[in-house]
Every structure is written in structure tokens, then in C-alpha cells.
Design a protein around this motif. Sequence first.
Motif, PDB file in Angstrom:
ATOM      1  N   CYS A 121     -19.782  -4.723  -2.177  1.00  0.00           N
ATOM      2  CA  CYS A 121     -20.548  -5.836  -1.612  1.00  0.00           C
ATOM      3  C   CYS A 121     -21.926  -5.286  -1.261  1.00  0.00           C
ATOM      4  O   CYS A 121     -22.159  -4.085  -1.324  1.00  0.00           O
ATOM      5  CB  CYS A 121     -19.835  -6.416  -0.392  1.00  0.00           C
ATOM      6  N   HIS A 122     -22.834  -6.190  -0.933  1.00  0.00           N
ATOM      7  CA  HIS A 122     -24.215  -5.782  -0.659  1.00  0.00           C
ATOM      8  C   HIS A 122     -24.696  -6.447   0.627  1.00  0.00           C
ATOM      9  O   HIS A 122     -24.111  -7.431   1.090  1.00  0.00           O
ATOM     10  CB  HIS A 122     -25.153  -6.241  -1.784  1.00  0.00           C
ATOM     11  N   VAL A 123     -25.803  -5.927   1.177  1.00  0.00           N
ATOM     12  CA  VAL A 123     -26.543  -6.674   2.198  1.00  0.00           C
ATOM     13  C   VAL A 123     -27.976  -6.858   1.707  1.00  0.00           C
ATOM     14  O   VAL A 123     -28.534  -5.967   1.062  1.00  0.00           O
ATOM     15  CB  VAL A 123     -26.553  -5.984   3.585  1.00  0.00           C
ATOM     16  N   PHE A 124     -28.553  -8.012   2.016  1.00  0.00           N
ATOM     17  CA  PHE A 124     -29.942  -8.322   1.652  1.00  0.00           C
ATOM     18  C   PHE A 124     -30.718  -8.583   2.932  1.00  0.00           C
ATOM     19  O   PHE A 124     -30.478  -9.564   3.637  1.00  0.00           O
ATOM     20  CB  PHE A 124     -30.019  -9.596   0.801  1.00  0.00           C
ATOM     21  N   GLY A 125     -31.672  -7.692   3.232  1.00  0.00           N
ATOM     22  CA  GLY A 125     -32.504  -7.915   4.401  1.00  0.00           C
ATOM     23  C   GLY A 125     -31.726  -7.775   5.694  1.00  0.00           C
ATOM     24  O   GLY A 125     -30.811  -6.959   5.770  1.00  0.00           O
ATOM     25  N   ILE A 177     -20.505  -0.826   1.147  1.00  0.00           N
ATOM     26  CA  ILE A 177     -21.746  -1.546   0.874  1.00  0.00           C
ATOM     27  C   ILE A 177     -22.538  -0.769  -0.173  1.00  0.00           C
ATOM     28  O   ILE A 177     -22.847   0.413   0.005  1.00  0.00           O
ATOM     29  CB  ILE A 177     -22.565  -1.717   2.174  1.00  0.00           C
ATOM     30  N   VAL A 178     -22.817  -1.431  -1.257  1.00  0.00           N
ATOM     31  CA  VAL A 178     -23.493  -0.803  -2.397  1.00  0.00           C
ATOM     32  C   VAL A 178     -24.953  -1.253  -2.394  1.00  0.00           C
ATOM     33  O   VAL A 178     -25.235  -2.456  -2.365  1.00  0.00           O
ATOM     34  CB  VAL A 178     -22.798  -1.216  -3.719  1.00  0.00           C
ATOM     35  N   GLN A 179     -25.847  -0.278  -2.420  1.00  0.00           N
ATOM     36  CA  GLN A 179     -27.271  -0.586  -2.428  1.00  0.00           C
ATOM     37  C   GLN A 179     -27.615  -1.397  -3.675  1.00  0.00           C
ATOM     38  O   GLN A 179     -27.329  -0.986  -4.799  1.00  0.00           O
ATOM     39  CB  GLN A 179     -28.040   0.745  -2.416  1.00  0.00           C
ATOM     40  N   ALA A 180     -28.236  -2.548  -3.474  1.00  0.00           N
ATOM     41  CA  ALA A 180     -28.618  -3.401  -4.608  1.00  0.00           C
ATOM     42  C   ALA A 180     -30.062  -3.117  -5.009  1.00  0.00           C
ATOM     43  O   ALA A 180     -30.874  -2.651  -4.201  1.00  0.00           O
ATOM     44  CB  ALA A 180     -28.448  -4.867  -4.244  1.00  0.00           C
ATOM     45  N   SER A 181     -30.388  -3.437  -6.259  1.00  0.00           N
ATOM     46  CA  SER A 181     -31.698  -3.073  -6.818  1.00  0.00           C
ATOM     47  C   SER A 181     -32.861  -3.699  -6.061  1.00  0.00           C
ATOM     48  O   SER A 181     -33.952  -3.132  -6.040  1.00  0.00           O
ATOM     49  CB  SER A 181     -31.760  -3.470  -8.288  1.00  0.00           C
ATOM     50  N   CYS A 182     -32.658  -4.845  -5.430  1.00  0.00           N
ATOM     51  CA  CYS A 182     -33.782  -5.511  -4.756  1.00  0.00           C
ATOM     52  C   CYS A 182     -34.308  -4.702  -3.571  1.00  0.00           C
ATOM     53  O   CYS A 182     -35.429  -4.901  -3.138  1.00  0.00           O
ATOM     54  CB  CYS A 182     -33.399  -6.929  -4.325  1.00  0.00           C
ATOM     55  N   VAL A 203     -22.791   3.233  -0.714  1.00  0.00           N
ATOM     56  CA  VAL A 203     -23.308   3.894  -1.915  1.00  0.00           C
ATOM     57  C   VAL A 203     -24.809   3.640  -1.934  1.00  0.00           C
ATOM     58  O   VAL A 203     -25.243   2.491  -1.812  1.00  0.00           O
ATOM     59  CB  VAL A 203     -22.639   3.317  -3.182  1.00  0.00           C
ATOM     60  N   ALA A 204     -25.583   4.718  -2.102  1.00  0.00           N
ATOM     61  CA  ALA A 204     -27.041   4.616  -2.027  1.00  0.00           C
ATOM     62  C   ALA A 204     -27.663   4.650  -3.418  1.00  0.00           C
ATOM     63  O   ALA A 204     -27.045   5.083  -4.390  1.00  0.00           O
ATOM     64  CB  ALA A 204     -27.587   5.768  -1.186  1.00  0.00           C
ATOM     65  N   VAL A 205     -28.908   4.198  -3.470  1.00  0.00           N
ATOM     66  CA  VAL A 205     -29.751   4.437  -4.644  1.00  0.00           C
ATOM     67  C   VAL A 205     -30.875   5.340  -4.160  1.00  0.00           C
ATOM     68  O   VAL A 205     -31.514   5.042  -3.137  1.00  0.00           O
ATOM     69  CB  VAL A 205     -30.311   3.120  -5.217  1.00  0.00           C
ATOM     70  N   VAL A 206     -31.078   6.461  -4.852  1.00  0.00           N
ATOM     71  CA  VAL A 206     -32.057   7.435  -4.358  1.00  0.00           C
ATOM     72  C   VAL A 206     -33.101   7.750  -5.415  1.00  0.00           C
ATOM     73  O   VAL A 206     -32.849   7.631  -6.621  1.00  0.00           O
ATOM     74  CB  VAL A 206     -31.368   8.753  -3.908  1.00  0.00           C
ATOM     75  N   HIS A 214     -23.205 -11.884  -4.374  1.00  0.00           N
ATOM     76  CA  HIS A 214     -23.252 -12.352  -5.762  1.00  0.00           C
ATOM     77  C   HIS A 214     -24.666 -12.516  -6.318  1.00  0.00           C
ATOM     78  O   HIS A 214     -25.023 -13.594  -6.824  1.00  0.00           O
ATOM     79  CB  HIS A 214     -22.486 -13.686  -5.903  1.00  0.00           C
ATOM     80  N   PRO A 215     -25.487 -11.461  -6.246  1.00  0.00           N
ATOM     81  CA  PRO A 215     -26.870 -11.585  -6.703  1.00  0.00           C
ATOM     82  C   PRO A 215     -26.975 -12.121  -8.131  1.00  0.00           C
ATOM     83  O   PRO A 215     -26.201 -11.727  -9.002  1.00  0.00           O
ATOM     84  CB  PRO A 215     -27.409 -10.148  -6.627  1.00  0.00           C
TER      85      PRO A 215
END
Length: 296
Positions: free
Chosen positions: A28-32, A69-74, A96-99, A252-253
Motif C-alpha cells: 500500500c502507499h501514502v500520498f502526502g 508501505i511502499v514508496q510510490a513514484s509520485c 520499502v523506499a525508493v532511493v 490504487h494510483p
Amino acid sequence: MTDRILCWHSNPSKPAFTPPPGAIDAHCHVFGPIAEFPFSAKAKYLPEDAGLDMLFTLRDHLGFARNVIVQASCHGTDNAATLDAIAKSNGKARGVAVVDPAISEADLSALHEGGIRGIRFNFLKRLVDNAPKDKFLEVASRLPKGWHVVIYFEADILEELRPFMDAIPVPLVIDHMGRPDVQQGPDGEDMQAFRRLLDSREDIWFKATCPERLDAVKEGGMGDPWDNFATAVAPLVADYQDRVIWGTDWPHPNMQDEIADDGHIVDMIPRIAPTTELQHKLLITNPMRLYWPEEL
Ligand SMILES: O=C(O)/C=C(\CC(=O)C(=O)O)C(=O)O
């Protein structure tokens, strides 16, 4: 790009299926919220705010105990929103991060302290500008102990990515099974190619996720109740039951045209994992091994 998109159901139903106590929503993700955690200048989509309060309310509503929580591209490589949600979860979330591949050892350690247990490489051209394999391999070779790499790609580039994936020195977790065409059924070309990948290494895991994406009407699928997904994915879960995890994919981006009811998404679980033993592996034992191994 100015329009913000709304992709999630405002009033998801209560699922008929009750997840076992301790069940983990592992994708799942979080936005803002954007006022606190602005989106990346390179974001390919701008979603409405979907912050930690909404995520944790949904977790409780659906009957889950924890989130990954998986980091989303936005949010690009700024993991602040993900880390903030983990920090405020009372130990019920990891991530899970995006670095930036040039990240320092100290910054990787700080991510570990913040509850991160893996990094994500995204190969979807509609989501990221570039995916430098050489740099990805370099950073994959110096991750904190126990971490894994999450890879997101679509089925048409699976073969092309094989040498790259073979070279990754830590376990791999494949998002959404590499997006097979579930319309082809359980023995279709895409599923066969994905099984060959799984057979090539015992430390490749996958997420049996995203009926709403893979069986979407706009993909030529049937839409809710996503029967093609259930038919194509159940045999895969049965055959690789010790390395499969599950998640809602909330919020669900990019699914704004076919908004999914999260209660219905949870009701996919018993269709792809029909026994209590399989459900326990899918929702508890397997994700615990990746994200909370110290508790096992
Ligand atoms: O929820 C997902 O995993 C899928 C996404 C978004 C995504 O991964 C990202 O923005 O990084 C997608 O296919 O648009």
C-alpha cells in the motif's frame, strides 16, 4: 500537470472474508498530505492526499493488523511521507523506499532505523524517466543486512530484465507478479515466463496483488469481481506458497477510471488462497519473514 487524481473508494464495503489475526497488507502507499509532504517535481501523476490516517482507518476497517508501505513514484526519492507513516504506526508498519542510487551508508542506516526493509526499482516508463541498471546493481550490493529489492515491471520486459535480476545479490520481491496478462489464463505465455523466473532462484518472492489493475476492463479484463485474475493467480499461489505475499494496493494510483472497492479486493484472498493454511502463509508467515523477521 495540474489535475490531481482521486483513485480510491470513498466508502469501501466490509469484506465477507475475515483476515486471520495478525494479517499484513504488504503493498500500500501514502500520498502526502501535500502541504506537509510535497510530491516530486518529476511525478507523473498527482494524486489527492491519502495520508496515514486514512490508511490506518482502512487497515482497521478491512481487518488487517499491519501495513507495508511502499514508496510510490509520485514522491520520488524523498521517503518522508512513508517514514512519517511508519513512525506514527505504533510499530504496525514497515516500508520499502525508493532511493537515489548514490545514497550513503549512513542514510541507508537511517532508513533501516525508520523501519525500511527494502528498496524499490521501478521500470514502468509511464511512472519514471529512467531506471539505470548499473547504478541499481551497485546500491543493491551494499544494502543493510536482511533487506531485499522490490522490482516493478510489466510482462513485456521480463526477459530483457533477466540478466539484471540474476545479478542482484539479495532476495527479490516482484510487484504484481510482473503484471501478467491474466486474460491468458493460468498457463498463458506470461504466467509461464513468470514461473520460469521463479524457478530460476529460490529467493524470488512475489505479490499476488492487483486484480483491479490486471483484470481491469480497460485492460480487456472483466472488472470486479475479477474472475480472470482469480483463475490465473490461484495456481501460482498454490505452487509457490512459501514466497508469496499480498496487499491491497491502496490508494490504487492511476486507477481513477475504475475505482475499486477495497472490501471486494480483500474478498479475492480466499479465491486465490482457499485454505486457512495458505491464507496464513500469504498474510502472516511470508510477509513476517520479509518485514518483521525478528518476531518469528
Ligand atoms: O500501486 C502500484 O504499485 C502501482 C502503480 C503506481 C506505482 O507503483 C508508483 O507510482 O510507484 C501503478 O501501476 O501506477
